[in-house]
Enzyme design. Structure first.
Site, PDB file in Angstrom:
ATOM      1  N   HIS A 131       0.882  -1.372  -0.111  1.00  0.00           N
ATOM      2  CA  HIS A 131       0.117  -0.040   0.392  1.00  0.00           C
ATOM      3  C   HIS A 131       0.921   1.260  -0.386  1.00  0.00           C
ATOM      4  O   HIS A 131       0.823   1.842   1.235  1.00  0.00           O
ATOM      5  CB  HIS A 131      -1.277  -0.602   0.915  1.00  0.00           C
ATOM      6  CG  HIS A 131      -1.592   0.963   0.823  1.00  0.00           C
ATOM      7  ND1 HIS A 131      -2.474   2.273   0.128  1.00  0.00           N
ATOM      8  CD2 HIS A 131      -3.302   1.149   2.076  1.00  0.00           C
ATOM      9  CE1 HIS A 131      -3.362   2.854   0.402  1.00  0.00           C
ATOM     10  NE2 HIS A 131      -3.777   1.771   1.518  1.00  0.00           N
ATOM     11  N   GLN A 134       0.017   4.723   0.693  1.00  0.00           N
ATOM     12  CA  GLN A 134      -0.349   5.276   2.173  1.00  0.00           C
ATOM     13  C   GLN A 134       0.904   5.684   3.195  1.00  0.00           C
ATOM     14  O   GLN A 134       1.026   6.829   3.942  1.00  0.00           O
ATOM     15  CB  GLN A 134      -1.195   4.138   2.856  1.00  0.00           C
ATOM     16  CG  GLN A 134      -1.345   4.289   4.770  1.00  0.00           C
ATOM     17  CD  GLN A 134      -2.321   5.500   5.056  1.00  0.00           C
ATOM     18  OE1 GLN A 134      -3.498   5.394   4.308  1.00  0.00           O
ATOM     19  NE2 GLN A 134      -2.159   6.224   5.837  1.00  0.00           N
ATOM     20  N   ASP A 219      -2.552  -1.171  12.550  1.00  0.00           N
ATOM     21  CA  ASP A 219      -2.832  -1.498  11.165  1.00  0.00           C
ATOM     22  C   ASP A 219      -3.867  -2.455  11.923  1.00  0.00           C
ATOM     23  O   ASP A 219      -3.614  -3.583  12.939  1.00  0.00           O
ATOM     24  CB  ASP A 219      -2.648  -2.004   9.847  1.00  0.00           C
ATOM     25  CG  ASP A 219      -4.020  -1.991   8.408  1.00  0.00           C
ATOM     26  OD1 ASP A 219      -4.426  -1.666   9.041  1.00  0.00           O
ATOM     27  OD2 ASP A 219      -3.096  -2.511   7.463  1.00  0.00           O
ATOM     28  N   CYS A 259      -3.473   3.308   9.371  1.00  0.00           N
ATOM     29  CA  CYS A 259      -3.780   4.376   8.030  1.00  0.00           C
ATOM     30  C   CYS A 259      -5.492   4.414   7.949  1.00  0.00           C
ATOM     31  O   CYS A 259      -5.818   4.835   7.119  1.00  0.00           O
ATOM     32  CB  CYS A 259      -3.294   3.083   6.582  1.00  0.00           C
ATOM     33  SG  CYS A 259      -3.922   1.061   6.975  1.00  0.00           S
TER      34      CYS A 259
HETATM   35  N1  NVA Z   1      -4.665  -3.957   5.496  1.00  0.00           N
HETATM   36  C1  NVA Z   1      -5.633  -2.939   5.364  1.00  0.00           C
HETATM   37  C2  NVA Z   1      -5.281  -1.479   5.019  1.00  0.00           C
HETATM   38  C3  NVA Z   1      -6.308  -0.582   4.195  1.00  0.00           C
HETATM   39  C4  NVA Z   1      -6.218   0.465   4.421  1.00  0.00           C
HETATM   40  C5  NVA Z   1      -6.091  -4.263   4.200  1.00  0.00           C
HETATM   41  O1  NVA Z   1      -5.439  -4.463   3.672  1.00  0.00           O
HETATM   42  O2  NVA Z   1      -7.321  -4.301   4.913  1.00  0.00           O
HETATM   43  N1   CP Z   2      -5.799   4.010   4.713  1.00  0.00           N
HETATM   44  C1   CP Z   2      -6.626   3.188   3.652  1.00  0.00           C
HETATM   45  O1   CP Z   2      -6.474   2.967   2.121  1.00  0.00           O
HETATM   46  O2   CP Z   2      -8.151   3.969   3.475  1.00  0.00           O
HETATM   47  P1   CP Z   2      -9.439   3.247   2.475  1.00  0.00           P
HETATM   48  O3   CP Z   2      -9.491   2.163   2.993  1.00  0.00           O
HETATM   49  O4   CP Z   2     -10.477   4.181   2.831  1.00  0.00           O
HETATM   50  O5   CP Z   2      -9.124   3.744   1.218  1.00  0.00           O
END
Ligand code: NVA
Ligand code: CP
Length: 306
Positions: A131, A134, A219, A259
């Site tokens: 990601h 972020q 997270d 995040c």
């Molecule tokens: N690790 C989380 C981050 C969300 C922004 C996911 O992948 O759901």
């Molecule tokens: N942190 C983040 O990516 O949030 P969303 O899943 O709301 O986009």
């Protein structure tokens, strides 16, 4: 195809990343001062979402609108991609119609296939593996609150997931040491850890990991796509909550980031979210400014001063 993409933090040099986060802070100041700046006039961002989102969708969409361009939200539910049209075909077609594309999907390989077949820049808006957008916001936020992160220790507490993997890449690109505290069976990708072993240390104990840390990050314990494992994960991660007691073992001026979305009472305590060492709301806002800077770099509307 020859376009420049942003699939992981390794696609930009450490120098470019630094320039990008400095630029993001400039853009934040401009936005907060009401400056009208429209470098993306008539540019269109295609936004493909195969997973849910609040921050990523709104920050990219607002970034384009505020900068004079437009954005098209494409949910896999409503496009032919969701009905089995090959990824490569979708990339070839969409990239003839828009100027830049962001994708949130499951397998990282799908994003790579898309990028290989796209004639315009492609941005990773989250995969199961990384990601990076972020991390741009997180690094901007740290810099705005505490200055240079190089040489500092950062601690990741929790799942060895996509965010953790991007923190490993950030450790290399932004020159900090990353402690990772996770339960057995939830470690980050072993090859990624091995490739960055000079920058990464694995711990079982969050208390030991946060010692001397300037930034503590966590997270959710079950990421998108892992909903069926929620109960099992809540058990496995018991003892891995980040709260003010844990933060008191880190450096005195340590910051807390997440995040979002957060599960209060699981990976983070209710009180820490609003505590003075928490910068989660600035972190969320900075998605907007950091992604504007990223879009500027990829669209070529801004070139950093050397
Ligand atoms: N690790 C989380 C981050 C969300 C922004 C996911 O992948 O759901
Ligand atoms: N942190 C983040 O990516 O949030 P969303 O899943 O709301 O986009």
């Amino acid at each position: 195809m020859t376009s420049r993409h942003f699939l992981t933090l390794l696609d930009f040099s450490p120098k470019e990343l630094k320039q990008l986060i400095t630029r993001a802070s400039e853009l934040r100041t401009m936005q907060n001062n009401g400056v009208i700046y429209e470098p993306f006039k008539s540019k269109v961002l295609g936004m493909i979402f195969e997973k849910s989102s609040t921050r990523t969708r709104v920050s990219f969409e607002s970034a384009m609108i505020q900068s004079g361009g437009g954005a098209i939200f494409l949910s896999s539910k409503d496009t032919q991609l969701g009905r089995g049209e090959p990824v490569a075909d979708s990339a070839k077609v969409l990239s003839r119609m828009v100027d830049i594309i962001m994708i949130r999907t499951f397998e990282h390989e799908k994003l790579e296939t898309f990028a290989r077949n796209s004639s315009v820049p492609v941005i990773n808006a989250l995969t199961d593996s990384y990601h990076p957008c972020q991390l741009l916001a997180d690094m901007q936020t740290y810099h705005e609150h505490r200055g240079d992160i190089s040489g500092k220790t950062v601690t990741w507490v929790g799942d060895g997931n996509n965010m953790c993997h991007s923190y490993i890449n950030a450790a290399r690109q932004f020159d900090f040491h990353l402690n990772i505290a996770c339960p057995a069976g939830f470690e980050p990708n072993a090859k990624l850890v091995q490739d960055n072993k000079d920058r990464v240390s694995l711990f079982r104990s969050p208390k030991e990991a946060v010692e001397q840390s300037s930034l503590v990050v966590t997270d959710v314990w079950a990421s998108m796509g892992q909903e069926s494992e929620q109960d099992q994960r809540v058990n496995a991660f018991s003892g891995y909550q980040v709260n003010s007691d844990l933060m008191s073992l880190a450096e005195k001026d340590a910051l807390f980031m997440h995040c979002l979305p957060a599960h209060r009472g699981e990976e983070v305590s209710e009180e820490l979210m609003e505590a003075t060492d928490s910068v989660v709301w600035d972190e969320a806002e900075n998605r907007l400014h950091a992604q504007k800077a990223l879009l500027e770099m990829l669209l070529g509307t801004w070139t950093p001063h050397s």
